[in-house]
Design an enzyme around this catalytic site. Structure first.
Site, PDB file in Angstrom:
ATOM      1  N   ASP A 122      53.733 -69.650  38.994  1.00 44.08           N
ATOM      2  CA  ASP A 122      54.209 -68.276  39.143  1.00 44.08           C
ATOM      3  C   ASP A 122      55.276 -68.246  40.231  1.00 44.08           C
ATOM      4  OD1 ASP A 122      54.507 -65.525  39.963  1.00 44.08           O
ATOM      5  OD2 ASP A 122      52.587 -65.086  39.031  1.00 44.08           O
TER       6      ASP A 122
ATOM      7  N   HIS B 296      55.358 -64.779  35.727  1.00 45.51           N
ATOM      8  CA  HIS B 296      54.676 -63.774  36.536  1.00 45.51           C
ATOM      9  C   HIS B 296      53.905 -62.855  35.599  1.00 45.51           C
ATOM     10  CE1 HIS B 296      53.904 -61.681  40.203  1.00 45.51           C
ATOM     11  NE2 HIS B 296      54.651 -60.624  39.930  1.00 45.51           N
TER      12      HIS B 296
ATOM     13  N   SER C  91      50.615 -58.411  40.662  1.00 44.19           N
ATOM     14  CA  SER C  91      51.460 -58.813  41.787  1.00 44.19           C
ATOM     15  C   SER C  91      50.996 -58.135  43.079  1.00 44.19           C
ATOM     16  CB  SER C  91      52.917 -58.479  41.443  1.00 44.19           C
ATOM     17  OG  SER C  91      53.802 -59.113  42.325  1.00 44.19           O
TER      18      SER C  91
END
Length: 505
Positions: A418, A447, A204
């Site tokens: 995502d 994710h 991320s």
């Protein structure tokens, strides 16, 4: 596999207790010891290093960065160090090496590297900051705005957060909590460990941090994996708004799942019905909150629970409970603990310190109106005002612009749907890196594309690169896999921890 992993981790534990810290690595300048008492990971070793608060003044004020290590299970085969970052910004990382190892890393990867975690500057055990925020302010996410006046109200709330940070004891430190400085800290970690280069696995926001390191220190990178890729500007206003696009991409997966289980949850007999009922319940909660849960909180809670498909039952049960006018368990506002204060204070500081954000309310009103129409699920929230609109300091330097200059040793892995880091941003970052990178795109929602317990094609691409240095010759596409991998109880627990950690940030 489970027996091999437990045997290897047991050997690591023996090594960690039997070898004197000073003899653990002849090249290392650090002395490994026990981890802080609240770090519940007995197999890990920890230490801290000093780094400059302001790298423009390297001899000035110092802060500490806490790091952890899961030593290689086979020192004779050890290749080097593999650093981890869970995202955020503001994610704590000390326990991440052990959690990922327990979730299913293969033994040959555990033999190749010392796995290194760290709390980034300002977070956890690394000179933590504290803005003194209230429980309501710790939620941080702005309200879903239905009209211009609600954007004005969100601006006032965001201004209150910015003012608290500016008046806090941590205020002199906050301007230096940036991605560039954290990347420089990573290079100090590399040097302290006595390594010429580092390998890296970031998730991320950690993809932008890894990209920043690869841009600032290209010749000190070994094998770099960026999983669930932010756009090339990092967490700027574009990326904040892009989350609404991600939710619009991802929610149909849940709607289809819930419709197939309408007899159990009663959320709608078709995906379209589930989607319509989402909006109806959010609007109802805006008018009549249940136990303090309004429509904004509901929308963002649903968003967070789409991060992993394994969370769908929890999401459906919470939704079902709200339909019965009852509060789901575990939805209380976060307590203003020092740990939470440091995470949120750092998150805000990095967002506001990396990029200059618009300062006029009309800009956010226009953005909200546009995104509310284009992405009705959460666009009215993600385009709304954040504290950066009122931040007292301008960024101390220009943001790191990801570069295509450097070795071709980057592997990007990305899901097609995502919710947090949509494919559109990942494609922009992929283009920015040029021939330095290859990207593996996985046909799945959620994710985290290369986690051990998800798609085997994506996971194998990550491990093959980290263990053998093998990347696809060209960008690669992984097909969806119908069945989730069977996990041991230990792997289930580790997977749940990782899921919660990635959702938190």
């Amino acid at each position: 596999m489970r027996k091999q992993l437990l045997t290897l981790l047991a050997a690591v534990a023996l090594t960690a207790t039997a070898v004197p810290a000073s003899a653990a690595s002849a090249r290392s300048a650090v002395n490994w010891g026990t981890c802080p008492a609240d770090v519940t990971a007995p197999l890990l070793q920890c230490t801290s290093i000093e780094v400059p608060l302001d790298y423009r003044n390297p001899d000035g004020k110092k802060i500490s960065v806490e790091i952890s290590r899961l030593p290689s299970g086979s020192p004779a085969k050890r290749r080097g160090v593999l650093l981890f970052n869970p995202g955020g910004p503001g994610g704590t990382g000390l326990t991440l090496p052990l959690e990922i190892a327990q979730a299913g890393l293969p033994t040959n990867l555990l033999a190749e590297y010392d796995l290194i975690g760290f709390d980034p500057r300002g977070v956890g055990h690394s000179s933590p900051v504290n803005c003194g925020l209230t429980p309501e302010q710790l939620v941080l996410d702005p309200k879903y705005a239905h009209n211009d006046s609600e954007v004005v109200a969100a601006s006032a709330f965001a201004k209150g957060i910015a003012q608290r940070c500016a008046a806090s004891d941590s205020a002199p430190v906050l301007p230096f909590l940036t991605t560039a400085n954290t990347a420089r800290d990573m290079d100090r970690i590399r040097a302290a460990l006595g390594e010429a280069k580092i390998s890296y696995l970031g998730y991320s926001y950690g993809t932008y941090l890894g990209g920043a390191y690869a841009t600032l220190f290209p010749d000190r990178t070994d094998r770099m994996v960026l999983d669930s890729v932010l756009g090339p500007g990092g967490y700027d206003i574009t990326e904040a708004r892009r989350s609404a696009e991600g939710m619009q991409d991802r929610f149909p997966d849940f709607a289809k799942w819930a419709a197939a289980r309408d007899a159990s949850y009663g959320l709608g007999t078709t995906p379209a019905a589930v989607t319509a009922n989402f909006g109806k319940l959010a609007d109802k909660l805006d008018e009549t909150p249940v136990a303090g849960i309004d429509g904004s909180y509901f929308r963002l809670a649903v968003y967070g629970l789409t991060y992993q498909t394994r969370s769908f039952p929890r999401l459906a049960q919470a939704w079902q409970t709200l339909l019965a006018n009852q509060a789901p368990p575990g939805v209380a506002l976060p307590a203003p603990t020092p740990a939470k204060q440091s995470q949120i204070g750092t998150m805000i500081s990095v967002l506001c310190g990396d990029n200059a954000w618009p300062r006029t309310i009309s800009t956010y009103q226009d953005n909200v109106a546009r995104d509310r129409a284009a992405y009705p699920l959460i666009g009215g929230s993600t385009a709304n005002v954040l504290p950066c609109a009122h931040w007292p300091n301008q960024p101390i330097e220009a943001p790191v612009r990801l570069s295509d200059q450097g070795p071709s040793n980057l592997l990007l892995v990305q899901n097609t749907r995502d919710p947090a880091t949509p494919l559109s941003g990942a494609l922009e970052t992929r283009a920015r890196f040029g021939d330095r990178a290859r990207m593996v795109t996985v046909d799945q929602g959620g994710h985290g594309a290369g986690l051990p317990f998800l798609n085997s094609c994506g996971f194998n691409a990550v491990t093959d690169f980290l263990v053998n240095g093998t990347r696809p010759d060209t960008d690669k596409f992984c097909r969806a896999e119908a069945n989730a991998r069977e996990l041991s109880q230990q792997q289930q627990q580790a997977a749940d921890k990782l899921t919660d950690q990635l959702r938190q940030y």
